[in-house]
Design an enzyme around this catalytic site. Structure first.
Site, PDB file in Angstrom:
ATOM      1  CD  GLU A 103      -2.847  -1.285   2.321  1.00 30.26           C
ATOM      2  OE1 GLU A 103      -3.821  -2.033   2.185  1.00 30.26           O
ATOM      3  OE2 GLU A 103      -2.648  -0.610   3.345  1.00 30.26           O
ATOM      4  CB  CYS A 116       2.822   7.658   2.999  1.00 29.50           C
ATOM      5  SG  CYS A 116       3.282   6.559   4.338  1.00 29.50           S
ATOM      6  CB  CYS A 123       7.188  -4.515   9.344  1.00 27.22           C
ATOM      7  SG  CYS A 123       8.558  -3.824  10.317  1.00 27.22           S
ATOM      8  CB  CYS A 127       5.772  -1.817  16.756  1.00 24.98           C
ATOM      9  SG  CYS A 127       7.470  -1.398  16.338  1.00 24.98           S
ATOM     10  CB  CYS A 130       2.560  -1.356  14.028  1.00 21.34           C
ATOM     11  SG  CYS A 130       2.803  -1.222  12.247  1.00 21.34           S
ATOM     12  CB  CYS A 346       0.390   6.144  11.223  1.00 14.53           C
ATOM     13  SG  CYS A 346       1.153   7.581  10.571  1.00 14.53           S
TER      14      CYS A 346
END
Ligand code: SAH
Ligand code: SF4
Length: 367
Positions: A103, A116, A123, A127, A130, A346
């Site tokens: 994305e 962005c 990932c 975290c 997230c 985010c």
């Protein structure tokens, strides 16, 4: 041909012209028996005019065009979905050559125009707040795929001729895919192409200390944003697992030795989680930690989403946190959430249905 060009083009697969830096493209054109300067024409077609194939590159000699048609391609991520938020933010779901999806987000008028961009599919850093972290890492993006997002968005939005900024804050940890990320920045910066100055690029990292040091020696230096999120080692380790390897203390030391251009500052990102890191004492401790560092704080109220075990603090709480920092002379801003209605904000970037290995196992391998 140089070794790095040989690595980038394989004899059995058509060469992807959109994954080569200008010098590699020059080597490639020369290896086909043509003059090197034609590489500049090709680079311009791809990066300034957004050409999606070689057929339309009308200023190239006929025989070069024929050779390219047989031996090369211009690979672009394909737009499979485009959603527009009430606030003008647009989220693009892009499909890569191998079918994986990523994305990228366009955020208008902040006051600049901003793209962005993702650096990995998923990932490995895990975290706790997230969604991308919950996916685990599926694979790194190539430089062609990282820079390709910019080319595709600029073309789709008719912005090839308009100045814009880039934030590496989409899916992934850019310093965990260091070489391809840096190559992408070089490709984007080339004046024969988009000529995107590194001053217009912000790289956001969870703080991989050896890579931060490596970044500090790069000739093309992006702006730096460091995701801090906590003020004690224990607090950070609970929400950012990489802290176990790279402590808050070591990250701040790396920031202190990071070379900054005049008037430039490191942005410290701080996701506010209700009852976890949003107390007045956290704000006071943050101010103390940052004293003596040329930095500013960007508070990011959590974008709460099902599957994330935290809540967003109240507006009063967020204001109080910001006020304490400001009183201690720390420059502070609160990030306005954009594109929440289309899950483009985010930490909300996740492309469902892409099978994964255990994120915990991946983190162990990554560190
Ligand atoms: N991996 C890099 C860049 C991508 S994440 C990094 O962590 O810095 C970009 C930013 O989004 C980071 O500051 C990250 O902490 C923040 N973020 C992640 N999940 C979020 C969420 N649910 N709400 C608000 N911000 C989030
Ligand atoms: Fe990765 Fe950044 Fe998400 Fe952490 S916040 S899991 S480093 S993308």
């Amino acid at each position: 041909m140089r070794r790095d060009t040989l690595d980038a083009v394989s004899p059995n697969v058509p060469a992807d012209l959109a994954s080569l830096e200008l010098a590699q493209l020059e080597d490639f054109v020369e290896s086909l028996g043509h003059r090197r300067f034609h590489a500049r024409q090709i680079y311009r077609w791809i990066w300034q005019k957004g050409a999606a194939d070689t057929a339309g590159m009308t200023d190239l000699p006929r025989d070069l065009r024929d050779t390219l048609a047989a031996q090369a391609a211009v690979r672009s991520p394909r737009v499979v979905r485009r959603d527009r938020s009430e606030d003008g933010t647009e989220k693009f779901v892009l499909r890569l050559q191998d079918g994986r999806q990523i994305e990228s987000v366009f955020i208008p008028d902040t006051p600049s125009q901003t793209f962005c961009i993702s650096t990995q599919v998923g990932c490995a850093m895990g975290c706790a707040f997230c969604l991308t972290g919950q996916m685990g890492l599926l694979r790194n993006l190539t430089a062609g795929e990282i820079a390709g997002q910019v080319r595709v968005l600029a073309r789709e939005l008719d912005m090839l001729q308009v100045p814009f900024n880039i934030v590496l804050m989409g899916m992934g940890e850019p310093l965990h895919n260091y070489d391809e990320t840096m190559k992408a920045l070089r490709m984007l910066a080339d004046p024969i192409g988009l000529g995107l100055s590194p001053r217009r690029v912000t790289l956001s990292t969870v703080g991989l200390v050896p890579m931060l040091d490596r970044l500090s020696a790069e000739p093309l230096m992006p702006n730096l944003a460091v995701s801090l999120h906590a003020t004690t080692e224990a607090q950070r380790a609970a929400i950012v697992p990489t802290t176990r390897k790279y402590s808050l203390h070591d990250i701040l030391d790396a920031c202190r030795r990071f070379p900054l251009a005049k008037r430039s500052r490191i942005t410290f990102e701080y996701v506010l989680l209700q009852g976890v890191n949003d107390r007045a004492e956290d704000a006071r401790r943050l101010a103390r930690l940052l004293s003596g560092i040329k930095g500013k704080v960007n508070l990011i109220p959590l974008n709460a989403t099902p599957g994330i075990p935290f809540d967003r603090p109240s507006d009063e709480r967020i204001d109080q946190f910001a006020r304490i920092l400001a009183e201690k002379s720390i420059a502070v801003s609160v990030r306005k959430s954009r594109g929440r209605d289309i899950r483009a904000a985010c930490g909300q970037l996740i492309v469902e249905g892409q099978g994964r290995r255990s994120p915990a196992q991946q983190l162990a391998e990554a560190l």
